[in-house]
Design a protein around this motif. Structure first.
Motif, mmCIF file in Angstrom:
data_model
loop_
_atom_site.group_PDB
_atom_site.id
_atom_site.type_symbol
_atom_site.label_atom_id
_atom_site.label_comp_id
_atom_site.label_asym_id
_atom_site.label_seq_id
_atom_site.Cartn_x
_atom_site.Cartn_y
_atom_site.Cartn_z
ATOM 1 N N GLY A 34 1.401 -1.342 0.356
ATOM 2 C CA GLY A 34 -0.129 0.171 -0.258
ATOM 3 C C GLY A 34 1.159 1.053 0.131
ATOM 4 N N ALA A 35 1.563 0.955 0.580
ATOM 5 C CA ALA A 35 2.994 2.747 0.586
ATOM 6 C C ALA A 35 3.591 2.221 -0.063
ATOM 7 C CB ALA A 35 3.740 2.105 2.123
ATOM 8 N N ALA A 36 4.018 1.278 -1.476
ATOM 9 C CA ALA A 36 4.052 1.681 -2.567
ATOM 10 C C ALA A 36 3.601 2.116 -3.681
ATOM 11 C CB ALA A 36 4.727 -0.240 -3.201
ATOM 12 N N ALA B 18 -5.819 -3.339 1.904
ATOM 13 C CA ALA B 18 -7.098 -2.146 2.351
ATOM 14 C C ALA B 18 -7.395 -1.784 3.450
ATOM 15 C CB ALA B 18 -8.258 -3.213 3.340
ATOM 16 N N GLU B 19 -6.262 -1.523 4.513
ATOM 17 C CA GLU B 19 -6.669 -0.853 5.400
ATOM 18 C C GLU B 19 -5.693 0.343 5.160
ATOM 19 O OE1 GLU B 19 -6.657 -3.259 9.622
ATOM 20 O OE2 GLU B 19 -4.638 -2.589 8.862
ATOM 21 N N VAL B 20 -4.638 0.386 3.976
ATOM 22 C CA VAL B 20 -3.816 1.729 3.626
ATOM 23 C C VAL B 20 -3.969 2.432 2.952
ATOM 24 C CG1 VAL B 20 -1.975 2.661 1.976
ATOM 25 C CG2 VAL B 20 -1.247 0.448 4.506
ATOM 26 N N LEU B 21 -5.354 1.943 2.347
ATOM 27 C CA LEU B 21 -5.919 2.242 1.346
ATOM 28 C C LEU B 21 -7.278 2.811 1.993
ATOM 29 C CD1 LEU B 21 -5.761 0.479 -1.637
ATOM 30 C CD2 LEU B 21 -4.682 2.311 -1.528
ATOM 31 N N GLY B 22 -7.782 2.352 3.121
ATOM 32 C CA GLY B 22 -9.478 3.190 3.343
ATOM 33 C C GLY B 22 -10.718 2.039 3.470
ATOM 34 N N VAL B 23 -9.919 0.510 2.981
ATOM 35 C CA VAL B 23 -11.024 0.143 2.699
ATOM 36 C C VAL B 23 -11.740 -1.057 3.415
ATOM 37 C CG1 VAL B 23 -12.315 -1.959 0.974
ATOM 38 C CG2 VAL B 23 -10.476 0.274 0.054
ATOM 39 N N PRO B 24 -12.417 -0.317 4.163
ATOM 40 C CA PRO B 24 -13.027 -1.470 5.844
ATOM 41 C C PRO B 24 -13.276 -2.890 5.166
ATOM 42 C CG PRO B 24 -14.693 -0.618 4.617
ATOM 43 C CD PRO B 24 -13.720 0.110 3.554
ATOM 44 N N PRO C 121 -12.637 -7.678 2.084
ATOM 45 C CA PRO C 121 -12.969 -5.998 2.086
ATOM 46 C C PRO C 121 -13.651 -6.416 0.186
ATOM 47 C CG PRO C 121 -10.972 -7.189 1.553
ATOM 48 C CD PRO C 121 -11.309 -8.106 1.927
ATOM 49 N N ASP C 122 -14.047 -4.640 -0.007
ATOM 50 C CA ASP C 122 -14.133 -4.926 -1.446
ATOM 51 C C ASP C 122 -13.282 -5.130 -2.726
ATOM 52 O OD1 ASP C 122 -15.254 -3.491 -3.550
ATOM 53 O OD2 ASP C 122 -15.985 -2.582 -3.479
ATOM 54 N N VAL C 123 -13.442 -6.338 -3.127
ATOM 55 C CA VAL C 123 -12.147 -6.684 -3.847
ATOM 56 C C VAL C 123 -11.493 -6.407 -4.702
ATOM 57 C CG1 VAL C 123 -10.670 -9.147 -4.938
ATOM 58 C CG2 VAL C 123 -11.985 -9.112 -2.194
ATOM 59 N N ALA C 124 -12.667 -5.590 -5.516
ATOM 60 C CA ALA C 124 -12.772 -5.178 -6.743
ATOM 61 C C ALA C 124 -12.498 -3.551 -6.644
ATOM 62 C CB ALA C 124 -14.448 -5.359 -7.058
ATOM 63 N N ARG C 125 -12.762 -3.108 -5.214
ATOM 64 C CA ARG C 125 -11.463 -1.599 -5.368
ATOM 65 C C ARG C 125 -10.396 -1.610 -5.184
ATOM 66 N NH1 ARG C 125 -14.417 2.177 0.023
ATOM 67 N NH2 ARG C 125 -12.413 3.829 0.208
ATOM 68 N N LEU C 126 -9.785 -2.466 -4.710
ATOM 69 C CA LEU C 126 -8.346 -2.737 -4.281
ATOM 70 C C LEU C 126 -7.457 -3.745 -5.817
ATOM 71 C CD1 LEU C 126 -7.805 -4.713 -0.488
ATOM 72 C CD2 LEU C 126 -8.164 -2.690 -1.555
#
Length: 363
Positions: A94-96, A128-134, A157-162
């Motif tokens: 996520g940081a990358a 998910a946590e880095v991207l703010g996805v529950p 989490p919302d895998v499609a969003r990731l």
């Protein structure tokens, strides 16, 4: 003569150091030869070290490896492997995404190195946590492979969003072994065979990783298609289970996230222009600790032999010891194999053979 010296992985010393030392050893016996050193890595420990020159040449490339985000020490015991989580790996990925990197290469090392075998469930949470996805089932997903029993698609989490977040970059998961996540030759079975897991614990881990695969397969369109396996959830699970088990099974989740998976050696070789370097050489010398079944199947020797065979460039291998037969390595495009007399795999001992090889092959 134009000599290309290639150092594979598996040394106690860093592969780039071995490659440079091998080049010096060759030049000491054949000073008129033009020697180029190249180190390769397979996605395991040392992947980032080998890739540093590639990142320097291309600021848009960022290379990471699982060994940089350990959740358990090298040599972790049974409990550590099944309880360890890839959570920090997900946070690192996520940081990358916050950098300017266009290409992110993630080296997927073996489970005992980083201390988890959770199929990438923790990675899913960390990203998910880095991207703010529950993450509805966070506690279950970060409990390691031991906690995945009964996991469902609703826990994820919302895998499609990731996937969309990762889709803007070229993300590649670089692996060494193509052994699958699930099955008789899968991750859990391999850990049991290597006596890293009790057989009963390994069987439970296999079941839990299967539950994770079912949860991912339940997300329509995310598992990909396997034309030979047919269609439907069961076929999707079979396709997911056949993915490489590298990175503690993290390839399972990475594939669901749309990450491209490729052999680590190929990733480095393509970036370094290894095929062109081989084509421009008179002799290629490969230095590895051992020439065994793994090396001949998907190691540095196999890759260099394949590329050199296409352009008819001779390949000479210098190794601590060789268990492959002449017929096997000759069929792989290798012209000769030189062993360290005492069959020592220490880099200093193997490099001591290089000057003798130089005197034999230089002209």
């Amino acid at each position: 003569m134009r000599i290309l010296l290639v150092a594979g992985s598996g040394w106690r010393a860093a592969a780039p150091e071995v490659a440079r030392a091998a080049a010096r050893a060759w030049s000491s016996a054949a000073p008129r030869d033009a020697v180029v050193a190249q180190a390769l890595a397979d996605g395991g420990p040392g992947f980032v070290e080998v890739a540093r020159p590639l990142m320097a040449a291309d600021p848009g490339l960022l290379v990471l490896e699982t060994a940089l985000a350990p959740e358990g020490p090298a040599g972790a015991g049974t409990t550590d492997l099944v309880a360890g989580t890839s959570l920090e790996l997900g946070r690192m990925l996520g940081a990358a995404l916050a950098t300017d990197a266009r290409t992110i290469a993630l080296g997927l090392g073996p489970a005992p190195v980083h201390g988890w075998a959770d199929g990438g469930a923790g990675l899913l949470v960390g990203l998910a946590e880095v991207l703010g996805v529950p993450v509805p089932g966070r506690d279950r997903l970060v409990a390691g492979g031991a906690g995945l029993g009964g996991v469902r698609a609703t826990d994820l989490p919302d895998v499609a969003r990731l996937r969309r977040a990762l889709g803007a970059r070229d993300v590649v998961g670089a692996y060494r072994s193509s052994d699958p996540v699930l099955g008789l030759a899968g991750l859990a079975a391999g850990l049991a065979e290597a006596r890293r897991l009790d057989p009963v614990v390994a069987q439970a881990l296999e079941h839990n990783l299967g539950d994770l695969a079912h949860a991912l397969a339940a997300l329509a369109g995310l598992a990909g298609r396997d034309l030979l396996a047919g269609s439907g959830p069961a076929a999707s699970v079979r396709a997911l289970g056949a993915l490489p088990g590298a990175g503690g099974g993290a390839a399972l989740v990475l594939h669901a996230l749309g990450v491209r998976l490729a052999p680590g050696l190929r990733v480095v070789a393509d970036r370094a222009g290894l095929d062109a370097a081989i084509n421009g050489s008179d002799v290629v010398v490969v230095v590895v600790p051992a020439v065994d079944g793994g090396e001949m199947h998907d190691g540095t020797v196999a890759l260099v032999g394949e590329l050199a065979l296409e352009v008819a460039v001779p390949v000479v291998v210098v190794a601590g010891h060789c268990v492959a037969g002449r017929r096997e390595w000759a069929a792989a495009g290798i012209s000769a194999v030189y062993e360290e007399p005492r069959r020592s795999a220490a880099a200093s001992d193997v490099l001591g053979v290089v000057p003798r090889v130089a005197r034999t092959w230089s002209r």
